[in-house]
Design an enzyme around this catalytic site. Structure first.
Site, PDB file in Angstrom:
ATOM      1  N   LYS A   1      70.178 110.895  97.210  1.00  0.00           N
ATOM      2  CA  LYS A   1      70.099 109.784  98.169  1.00  0.00           C
ATOM      3  C   LYS A   1      68.688 109.181  98.236  1.00  0.00           C
ATOM      4  O   LYS A   1      67.747 109.741  97.697  1.00  0.00           O
ATOM      5  CB  LYS A   1      70.574 110.247  99.545  1.00  0.00           C
ATOM      6  CG  LYS A   1      71.949 110.927  99.531  1.00  0.00           C
ATOM      7  CD  LYS A   1      73.099 109.982  99.166  1.00  0.00           C
ATOM      8  CE  LYS A   1      74.327 110.724  98.676  1.00  0.00           C
ATOM      9  NZ  LYS A   1      75.373 110.940  99.617  1.00  0.00           N
TER      10      LYS A   1
HETATM   11  C1  LIG Z   1      76.676 111.700  99.847  1.00  0.00           C
HETATM   12  C2  LIG Z   1      77.692 111.088 100.734  1.00  0.00           C
HETATM   13  C3  LIG Z   1      78.217 111.758 101.858  1.00  0.00           C
HETATM   14  C4  LIG Z   1      77.927 113.207 102.128  1.00  0.00           C
HETATM   15  O1  LIG Z   1      76.606 113.500 102.304  1.00  0.00           O
HETATM   16  P1  LIG Z   1      76.164 115.047 102.314  1.00  0.00           P
HETATM   17  O2  LIG Z   1      74.806 115.003 102.936  1.00  0.00           O
HETATM   18  O3  LIG Z   1      76.129 115.485 100.888  1.00  0.00           O
HETATM   19  O4  LIG Z   1      77.133 115.801 103.125  1.00  0.00           O
HETATM   20  C5  LIG Z   1      79.073 111.087 102.684  1.00  0.00           C
HETATM   21  N1  LIG Z   1      79.445 109.816 102.448  1.00  0.00           N
HETATM   22  C6  LIG Z   1      78.984 109.141 101.375  1.00  0.00           C
HETATM   23  C7  LIG Z   1      79.410 107.719 101.169  1.00  0.00           C
HETATM   24  C8  LIG Z   1      78.107 109.756 100.475  1.00  0.00           C
HETATM   25  O5  LIG Z   1      77.689 109.104  99.389  1.00  0.00           O
END
Ligand SMILES: *Cc1c(COP(=O)(O)O)cnc(C)c1O
Length: 374
Positions: free
Chosen positions: A179
């Site tokens: 991210k």
């Molecule tokens: C990565 C992601 C999540 C989950 O995030 P985590 O921190 O890995 O639990 C949820 N929604 C979207 C759209 C994502 O890309």
């Protein structure tokens, strides 16, 4: 191989980590609080609570909203966390189709799905490109629905000058390795509500409350009460140390993402049948990913792989997964467009040589196609 995503180290992570490791306080503590304050200040909400993932954040948002046996309008074009979170709380996902260009939930198709049993709308700002929040918030107000923003892609993105995550009732951010701000794993939930803040603090730490301490067994300083089966979802200071280092470079990292996204769009315009990601007037994206659309997706992906370039497909629609069949419905746009989406390499430290290699390999692919069909 050129990867699709790659975290960026600012040089400060090790320094801040060492500070935490040497301090002897590794659990949730001062660094977590500092990180939470930075998040709330940056996003523009009253509160931010550090958690161990966005999945946890989404779970807690729906837990607060008490959606058991209630319907939540939600997109299928997302990571499965968004919709699992509804099921964790025994809610009913009602899938809404998306806009074919932005891949965001389609506000025009929302109202026909609302029933007396609808409790909330979930939006996912795909790629950190804002959903049409003016329309969506107006619908939510008209029908007295809550809005949860899945901001996993959206750290730094804006809608009409307001940070994504500051518009709905709750917003959930991810700090997973891929991210925009990365800590390995981590998340934050933000809100403006005092009541929900107290509930969220309790839910993220086993349902433990210190509030009853004074009222009940005030003579024991160690005493806490447990008032509900909460979760083990809090962030710790090791994660927060990495997050604080990342924060210092966030603006720069997002500018790099924008620079490379613009570069792709300039150079891929008019190449083959490629459709470029759109930017609407109300969006200032966080440029989480760079997703093109092409009828030759699978073939192009294989060609790029053979030439040392990794790509991704985001996402296989959730409503087509085996376990979502009970909630499945026809989503013509989602079902057509997912077969055409391809995520190209995009990360802050992408080099000129790397991006030119990606662009030239894509151009070669379409030139070969043209020559072979002549
Ligand atoms: C990565 C992601 C999540 C989950 O995030 P985590 O921190 O890995 O639990 C949820 N929604 C979207 C759209 C994502 O890309």
């Amino acid at each position: 191989m050129i990867p699709v995503f790659r975290p960026y180290t600012t040089g400060k992570e090790i320094e801040y980590l060492k500070e935490v490791l040497d301090s002897g306080w590794w659990g949730p503590g001062p660094k977590t609080r500092e990180f939470e304050e930075k998040c709330a200040g940056y996003i523009g909400t009253k509160y931010a609570l550090g958690l161990n993932s966005a999945t946890a954040a989404l779970h807690l948002a729906f837990k607060c909203l008490d959606i058991k046996d209630k319907e939540v309008i939600t997109p299928s074009m997302t990571f499965v966390s968004s919709n699992h979170a509804i099921l964790y709380c025994e809610g009913i996902p009602v899938f809404c189709d998306i806009e074919p260009d932005t891949l965001n939930i389609d506000a025009e198709k929302m109202e026909e799905l609302i029933t007396a049993n609808t409790k909330a709308i979930q939006v996912v700002h795909y790629g950190g490109r804002a959903c049409n929040m003016d329309k969506i918030m107006a619908i939510a107000r008209r029908h007295h629905l809550f809005v949860v923003e899945d901001c996993a892609h959206a750290f730094g993105g804006e809608h009409n000058g307001k940070k994504l995550g500051s518009i709905g009732d709750f917003a959930c951010f991810s700090f997973h390795a891929v991210k925009n701000l990365a800590t390995g794993d981590g998340g934050v939930i933000v809100s403006n509500s005092d009541d929900w803040y107290e509930r969220l603090k309790q839910l993220r730490w086993m349902g433990i409350t210190k509030d009853t301490f004074n009222r009940n067994i005030g003579q024991y300083s160690w005493f806490y009460d447990v008032v509900e089966p909460g979760f083990k979802y809090h962030m710790n200071d090791i994660t927060a140390a990495i997050g604080l280092a990342q924060f210092e470079k966030l603006e720069w990292m997002n500018e790099q993402r924008k620079k490379w996204s613009d570069y792709y769009s300039e150079n891929l315009k008019g190449v083959g049948d490629i459709e470029l990601p759109p930017i609407k007037s109300y969006m200032t994206p966080s440029y989480h990913n760079y997703v093109i659309k092409t009828d030759y997706r699978d073939d192009l992906q294989e060609y790029l792989r053979k030439n040392g370039i990794s790509t991704g497909v985001h996402y296989y629609p959730n409503h087509l997964f085996e376990m979502y069949k009970p909630f499945s419905m026809r989503l013509p746009v989602t079902e057509a467009v997912w077969k055409r989406v391809l995520t190209l390499p995009l990360y802050p430290a992408l080099t000129n040589n790397e991006i030119d290699l990606v662009i030239n390999t894509i151009k070669n692919y379409y030139n070969n196609r043209k020559n072979n069909s002549n």
